[in-house]
Design a protein around this motif. Structure first.
Motif, PDB file in Angstrom:
ATOM      1  N   GLY A 169       0.824  -1.207   0.000  1.00 16.16           N
ATOM      2  CA  GLY A 169       0.000   0.000   0.000  1.00 16.16           C
ATOM      3  C   GLY A 169       0.856   1.254   0.000  1.00 16.16           C
ATOM      4  N   TYR A 170       0.252   2.366  -0.406  1.00 12.43           N
ATOM      5  CA  TYR A 170       0.954   3.639  -0.373  1.00 12.43           C
ATOM      6  C   TYR A 170       0.907   4.217   1.043  1.00 12.43           C
ATOM      7  CZ  TYR A 170       0.539   3.559  -5.489  1.00 12.43           C
ATOM      8  OH  TYR A 170       0.610   3.218  -6.817  1.00 12.43           O
ATOM      9  N   ASP A 171       1.790   5.159   1.307  1.00 14.30           N
ATOM     10  CA  ASP A 171       1.712   5.872   2.577  1.00 14.30           C
ATOM     11  C   ASP A 171       0.489   6.784   2.555  1.00 14.30           C
ATOM     12  OD1 ASP A 171       2.645   8.837   1.876  1.00 14.30           O
ATOM     13  OD2 ASP A 171       3.931   7.434   0.756  1.00 14.30           O
ATOM     14  N   VAL A 172       0.097   7.271   3.730  1.00 17.37           N
ATOM     15  CA  VAL A 172      -1.138   8.033   3.860  1.00 17.37           C
ATOM     16  C   VAL A 172      -1.119   9.293   3.006  1.00 17.37           C
ATOM     17  CG1 VAL A 172      -2.600   9.316   5.472  1.00 17.37           C
ATOM     18  CG2 VAL A 172      -1.561   7.157   6.178  1.00 17.37           C
ATOM     19  N   LEU A 173       0.012  10.000   2.992  1.00 19.74           N
ATOM     20  CA  LEU A 173       0.101  11.252   2.241  1.00 19.74           C
ATOM     21  C   LEU A 173      -0.059  11.014   0.746  1.00 19.74           C
ATOM     22  CD1 LEU A 173       0.566  14.293   2.629  1.00 19.74           C
ATOM     23  CD2 LEU A 173       3.013  13.878   2.267  1.00 19.74           C
ATOM     24  N   THR A 174       0.613   9.975   0.220  1.00 20.58           N
ATOM     25  CA  THR A 174       0.503   9.665  -1.212  1.00 20.58           C
ATOM     26  C   THR A 174      -0.914   9.247  -1.566  1.00 20.58           C
ATOM     27  OG1 THR A 174       2.833   8.992  -1.297  1.00 20.58           O
ATOM     28  CG2 THR A 174       1.410   8.236  -3.083  1.00 20.58           C
ATOM     29  N   THR A 175      -1.541   8.454  -0.705  1.00 15.10           N
ATOM     30  CA  THR A 175      -2.913   8.020  -0.963  1.00 15.10           C
ATOM     31  C   THR A 175      -3.854   9.218  -1.066  1.00 15.10           C
ATOM     32  OG1 THR A 175      -2.539   5.931   0.202  1.00 15.10           O
ATOM     33  CG2 THR A 175      -4.820   6.632  -0.074  1.00 15.10           C
ATOM     34  N   ALA A 176      -3.709  10.164  -0.144  1.00 14.78           N
ATOM     35  CA  ALA A 176      -4.560  11.358  -0.178  1.00 14.78           C
ATOM     36  C   ALA A 176      -4.277  12.192  -1.422  1.00 14.78           C
ATOM     37  CB  ALA A 176      -4.328  12.191   1.089  1.00 14.78           C
ATOM     38  N   GLY A 177      -2.991  12.331  -1.776  1.00 12.59           N
ATOM     39  CA  GLY A 177      -2.633  13.107  -2.957  1.00 12.59           C
ATOM     40  C   GLY A 177      -3.164  12.499  -4.237  1.00 12.59           C
ATOM     41  N   LEU A 178      -3.105  11.186  -4.346  1.00 10.98           N
ATOM     42  CA  LEU A 178      -3.647  10.518  -5.532  1.00 10.98           C
ATOM     43  C   LEU A 178      -5.155  10.741  -5.636  1.00 10.98           C
ATOM     44  CD1 LEU A 178      -1.684   7.142  -5.352  1.00 10.98           C
ATOM     45  CD2 LEU A 178      -1.389   8.941  -7.060  1.00 10.98           C
ATOM     46  N   GLY A 179      -5.819  10.739  -4.514  1.00  7.10           N
ATOM     47  CA  GLY A 179      -7.269  10.933  -4.520  1.00  7.10           C
ATOM     48  C   GLY A 179      -7.673  12.306  -5.013  1.00  7.10           C
ATOM     49  N   THR A 180      -7.030  13.348  -4.513  1.00 11.42           N
ATOM     50  CA  THR A 180      -7.380  14.706  -4.937  1.00 11.42           C
ATOM     51  C   THR A 180      -6.998  14.950  -6.396  1.00 11.42           C
ATOM     52  OG1 THR A 180      -5.271  15.533  -4.039  1.00 11.42           O
ATOM     53  CG2 THR A 180      -7.214  15.651  -2.613  1.00 11.42           C
ATOM     54  N   THR A 181      -5.863  14.378  -6.827  1.00  6.23           N
ATOM     55  CA  THR A 181      -5.445  14.528  -8.218  1.00  6.23           C
ATOM     56  C   THR A 181      -6.426  13.847  -9.163  1.00  6.23           C
ATOM     57  OG1 THR A 181      -3.111  14.636  -7.580  1.00  6.23           O
ATOM     58  CG2 THR A 181      -3.586  14.086  -9.870  1.00  6.23           C
ATOM     59  N   ALA A 182      -6.855  12.642  -8.810  1.00  5.81           N
ATOM     60  CA  ALA A 182      -7.815  11.926  -9.655  1.00  5.81           C
ATOM     61  C   ALA A 182      -9.111  12.719  -9.781  1.00  5.81           C
ATOM     62  CB  ALA A 182      -8.091  10.546  -9.061  1.00  5.81           C
ATOM     63  N   GLU A 183      -9.569  13.290  -8.684  1.00  2.00           N
ATOM     64  CA  GLU A 183     -10.806  14.063  -8.697  1.00  2.00           C
ATOM     65  C   GLU A 183     -10.667  15.291  -9.579  1.00  2.00           C
ATOM     66  OE1 GLU A 183     -14.729  14.744  -7.849  1.00  2.00           O
ATOM     67  OE2 GLU A 183     -13.504  13.008  -7.257  1.00  2.00           O
ATOM     68  N   ALA A 184      -9.487  15.917  -9.537  1.00  2.00           N
ATOM     69  CA  ALA A 184      -9.273  17.141 -10.312  1.00  2.00           C
ATOM     70  C   ALA A 184      -9.135  16.878 -11.810  1.00  2.00           C
ATOM     71  CB  ALA A 184      -8.028  17.867  -9.793  1.00  2.00           C
ATOM     72  N   LEU A 185      -8.609  15.728 -12.194  1.00  2.51           N
ATOM     73  CA  LEU A 185      -8.299  15.458 -13.601  1.00  2.51           C
ATOM     74  C   LEU A 185      -9.326  14.592 -14.321  1.00  2.51           C
ATOM     75  CD1 LEU A 185      -4.456  14.731 -13.326  1.00  2.51           C
ATOM     76  CD2 LEU A 185      -5.592  16.912 -13.804  1.00  2.51           C
ATOM     77  N   ARG A 186     -10.248  13.996 -13.575  1.00  2.19           N
ATOM     78  CA  ARG A 186     -11.144  13.016 -14.189  1.00  2.19           C
ATOM     79  C   ARG A 186     -11.948  13.616 -15.330  1.00  2.19           C
ATOM     80  NH1 ARG A 186     -13.263  11.175  -9.721  1.00  2.19           N
ATOM     81  NH2 ARG A 186     -11.691   9.546  -9.530  1.00  2.19           N
ATOM     82  N   HIS A 187     -12.344  14.872 -15.258  1.00  3.24           N
ATOM     83  CA  HIS A 187     -13.190  15.474 -16.297  1.00  3.24           C
ATOM     84  C   HIS A 187     -12.453  15.582 -17.633  1.00  3.24           C
ATOM     85  CE1 HIS A 187     -10.783  18.951 -15.097  1.00  3.24           C
ATOM     86  NE2 HIS A 187     -11.149  19.544 -16.239  1.00  3.24           N
ATOM     87  N   LEU A 188     -11.105  15.532 -17.597  1.00  2.66           N
ATOM     88  CA  LEU A 188     -10.328  15.649 -18.830  1.00  2.66           C
ATOM     89  C   LEU A 188     -10.332  14.362 -19.651  1.00  2.66           C
ATOM     90  CD1 LEU A 188      -7.231  17.577 -17.391  1.00  2.66           C
ATOM     91  CD2 LEU A 188      -9.190  18.517 -18.667  1.00  2.66           C
TER      92      LEU A 188
END
Length: 400
Positions: free
Chosen positions: A42-61
C-alpha cells in the motif's frame, strides 16, 4: 529461503508466512525477493490522499462518454499473459502446476509391516510410485545418534554455513555459477520455484512417517540451532538441495557456454552434499534423513524438468553434448531404512555409486521410468532461464 527475500507476497497460498520451519527456517518468509516480487503493498497516507485529490481534479479531462473504449482482450495462457503476472503470483501457479496429479499415499511394508510413504502419479495408468520411503525403527535411530554426536566436532568450523543456510541457500548456488540478479532473474526464479515445490513435497512424508529428531532420542546431542517444528525424516534441506542440483545440472548443460561446466557440476554436487551434512553437524538430522531426502530431491528435480518440457530424451542429449555424467531418466526409487548399516553416513559419491547406494538401502527400479507432463508456466520459465546463459557460444558470436 532467507536470502531470497520474504514470502509475504504469497499470502494467497493460505498464508505461507505461517509455514515456519520449512527446511529449518524460522518462517517460510525468506522468498520475497523472488516470490514476493511485484507485490506493491500500500501507499503511505500522504501519497494516498494526494492521488485521490489529483484523480478528482483530472477526471473530467478524460471525456464524458458513459462507456470507456472497448478493450482489447488478453489471450489466456499465452506467454504474454504469464509475463504480465507478478512473480509471487507465478509462484502460486508453480505450486499448483507441480502437484497436479501427484499424491502421497501411506502404506505398510510387506516385509516387516513398517509404515511407508509413496509419492504416486495419478496420471499414470498404473499409478506408478515415483518414490517410496520406509520408516526407520527406533533401534536404528538409537544407533544413528552416534554419527550425529561425532559430527558435532565440526560445528565451529561450519557455523557460518549452518546459520546462513537456515533458509534456502540460494547464494551458495549463485556463487558457484556466477549468477547475478541483473542477468539471471529467471534463473533465480527457477531455483526458488524448485525449492518451494521441494519444500512442500517433503513435508507430507515427514508427517506420514513421524520420526523423532536426534535430540529427542539422545540428550547428549544438544543442537546448535532451534529444532524445527516438524519431523526428522526425510531431510527437507537435502530434498531441496538435491532438487535444485538436479535442475541446475540440466540448465548449465543446456546453456553450453561454461568452459568448465563439468567442474562446476562437481562443485554443485559437493555443495548439495555439504548443505545436507551441515544439518547433521547442527544436530537436527540423522545421516539416513539425508539419504531419503536426496533420493526424493532428485525425483522432484526431474519432475520439475518434465514440467518445464525438458524431458528425459532432451536431458540425455544435452548431457551427452556437454560431457556431463548425469542420469537423465527418472527411475522409481525405494529407500528402506532398515536395510541401512547402523553406521552408514551420507555422501554424494555413495549416492551415485550403485553398490554403495544399494548397501545404504536405496534401490532404483531401472526397468521402469516415470515422467511428469509439461505445464504452461514452468515451460515459460525454463525458456527464459535457458536464455540467460553466461555468454553466447562462439558460433553465435560469429553469426554461425
Amino acid at each position: 529461503m532467507s536470502q531470497a527475500g520474504g514470502l509475504g507476497g504469497l499470502g494467497g497460498l493460505g498464508g505461507l508466512g505461517g509455514l515456519g520451519g520449512l527446511g529449518g527456517l524460522g518462517a517460510f518468509t525468506g522468498l520475497g525477493a523472488f516470490l514476493g516480487a511485484g507485490d506493491p503493498g500500500g501507499y503511505d497516507v500522504l501519497t494516498t490522499a494526494g492521488l485521490g485529490t489529483t484523480a478528482e481534479a483530472l477526471r473530467h479531462l478524460s471525456g464524458t462518454d458513459e462507456l470507456p473504449p472497448k478493450p482489447r482482450e488478453l489471450v489466456p495462457r499465452s506467454e504474454d499473459s504469464i509475463r504480465r503476472l507478478a512473480v509471487w503470483v507465478r509462484g502460486s501457479l508453480y505450486v499448483s502446476e507441480f502437484f497436479s496429479g501427484l499424491v502421497w499415499s501411506p502404506g505398510k511394508a510387506e516385509k516387516d509391516g513398517r509404515d511407508t510413504a509413496s509419492l504416486i502419479d495419478k496420471t499414470e495408468a498404473d499409478n506408478m510410485a515415483w518414490v517410496t520411503l520406509h520408516r526407520p525403527s527406533a533401534e536404528l535411530l538409537q544407533k544413528q545418534c552416534s554419527k550425529v554426536l561425532d559430527y558435532a566436532a565440526l560445528r565451529e568450523e561450519r557455523q557460518a554455513e549452518i546459520l546462513s543456510q537456515l533458509g534456502f541457500p540460494t547464494p551458495y548456488f549463485a556463487m558457484i555459477l556466477g549468477l547475478n540478479t541483473a542477468e539471471h532473474a529467471h534463473t533465480f526464479e527457477l531455483i526458488t520455484a524448485t525449492q518451494v515445490v521441494a519444500a512442500h513435497t517433503v513435508m507430507v512424508p515427514k508427517f506420514l512417517l513421524a520420526v523423532r529428531r536426534p535430540d529427542q532420542v539422545d540428550g547428549r546431542i544438544q543442537p546448535m540451532i532451534p529444532t524445527p517444528g516438524h519431523y526428522s525424516y526425510p531431510s527437507a534441506h537435502a530434498t531441496e538441495a538435491y532438487a535444485v542440483l538436479t535442475v541446475l545440472e540440466a540448465l548449465i548443460a543446456e546453456w553450453g557456454t561454461l568452459a568448465d561446466c563439468k567442474e562446476r557440476v562437481y562443485m554443485l554436487r559437493g555443495l548439495a552434499e555439504r548443505i545436507a551434512v551441515n544439518r547433521t553437524i547442527a544436530g537436527v538430522h540423522y545421516p539416513i534423513d539425508s539419504w531419503a531426502g536426496a533420493a526424493l530431491g532428485q525425483a522432484v528435480g526431474r519432475a520439475v524438468l518434465d514440467r518445464c518440457n525438458y524431458n528425459a530424451d532432451k536431458r540425455a542429449a544435452t548431457f551427452a553434448k556437454a560431457g556431463v555424467n548425469s542420469e537423465a531418466k527418472a527411475h522409481p526409487v525405494t529407500f528402506v531404512a532398515e536395510d541401512v548399516r547402523s553406521d552408514v553416513d551420507f555422501c554424494d559419491h555413495d549416492l551415485r555409486d550403485e553398490d554403495c547406494s544399494t548397501a545404504a538401502g536405496l534401490t532404483y527400479h531401472r526397468d521402469k521410468a516415470h515422467s511428469a507432463g509439461k505445464t504452461d508456466v514452468f515451460s515459460w520459465l525454463w525458456e527464459r532461464a535457458a536464455a540467460e546463459r553466461q555468454a553466447k557460444a562462439a558460433a553465435e558470436r560469429q553469426g554461425g
